[in-house]
Design an enzyme around this catalytic site. Sequence first.
Site, PDB file in Angstrom:
ATOM      1  N   SER A 112      38.063  44.354  37.211  1.00  0.00           N
ATOM      2  CA  SER A 112      39.125  43.403  37.510  1.00  0.00           C
ATOM      3  C   SER A 112      38.517  42.178  38.175  1.00  0.00           C
ATOM      4  CB  SER A 112      40.148  44.035  38.459  1.00  0.00           C
ATOM      5  OG  SER A 112      41.069  43.085  38.967  1.00  0.00           O
ATOM      6  N   TYR A 154      42.922  48.607  45.860  1.00  0.00           N
ATOM      7  CA  TYR A 154      42.562  48.316  44.476  1.00  0.00           C
ATOM      8  C   TYR A 154      41.306  47.452  44.422  1.00  0.00           C
ATOM      9  CZ  TYR A 154      43.072  46.683  39.645  1.00  0.00           C
ATOM     10  OH  TYR A 154      42.859  46.392  38.316  1.00  0.00           O
TER      11      TYR A 154
END
Length: 265
Positions: A135, A148
């Site tokens: 990501s 995350y």
Amino acid sequence: MQLAGKRFVLTGAAGGIGQAFAAALAGAGAQLLLVSRSEDALEALCGRLPGSGHQLVAADLATAGGRAALVTAAGVEVDGLINNAGVSFFGLLGEQGEAELRQTLELNLLLPMLLVRDLLPALQARGGTIVNVGSAFGSIGFAGNVAYSGSKFGLRGFTEALRRELADSGVNVQYLAPRATATSMNSAAVQAMNSELGTAMDPPERVADELMALLARGNGVRFIGWPERFFIKLNSVLPGLVDKALLRQLPVVRRHALAAATARE
């Protein structure tokens, strides 16, 4: 990399990005071992894919039994592993429970490590490819996504170290970093926050196109989107400037994160 006739293991296949990956890979002639928890979703996906020889594994990869089922189904004929399965819980750290934090780290970081370890002999025997799907938040820590971001920072570091460890093995290790993507993983609060901040959200098909480009070129890392690529570079050399830029967004992030916490109650 020529994909026709190659056999790929794809985790998280039933999700939005996973389905786009599956369609792109199958369209290029790859045979897929599709992995997700939902057998119904996998069967529906398989029925839409071109080509033949695709297989399904409905398993919870957070369990040892689920991972064993995947490894058994994969056997020795594995040309590629795409670690796409993952989870994201949007919210402020103080509002998140231990179970959410553990699940984030286990699925986003520990699971790819375990699957690479278990499938590595087969991949080495065939000179295979590993793609870890990270990501932009694996290079830019973002408020409301602390766990995350931490898991994806770890995945990026794991990928880098693994690529160096396997540099003389014939196995190609790659990292794909999407930015915000329009999938069901994003809650209504995340979508509202992105809209208010003017954050672009790519369709899953855009991410699949980038995967195909990554596989075709064989390079190690591919970051998706502008200005995200610029901020990733800036964050690596002048993180203080990024701190200041993101500080202006913090009230908006907090408001939507608290709204998400209220919705979960």
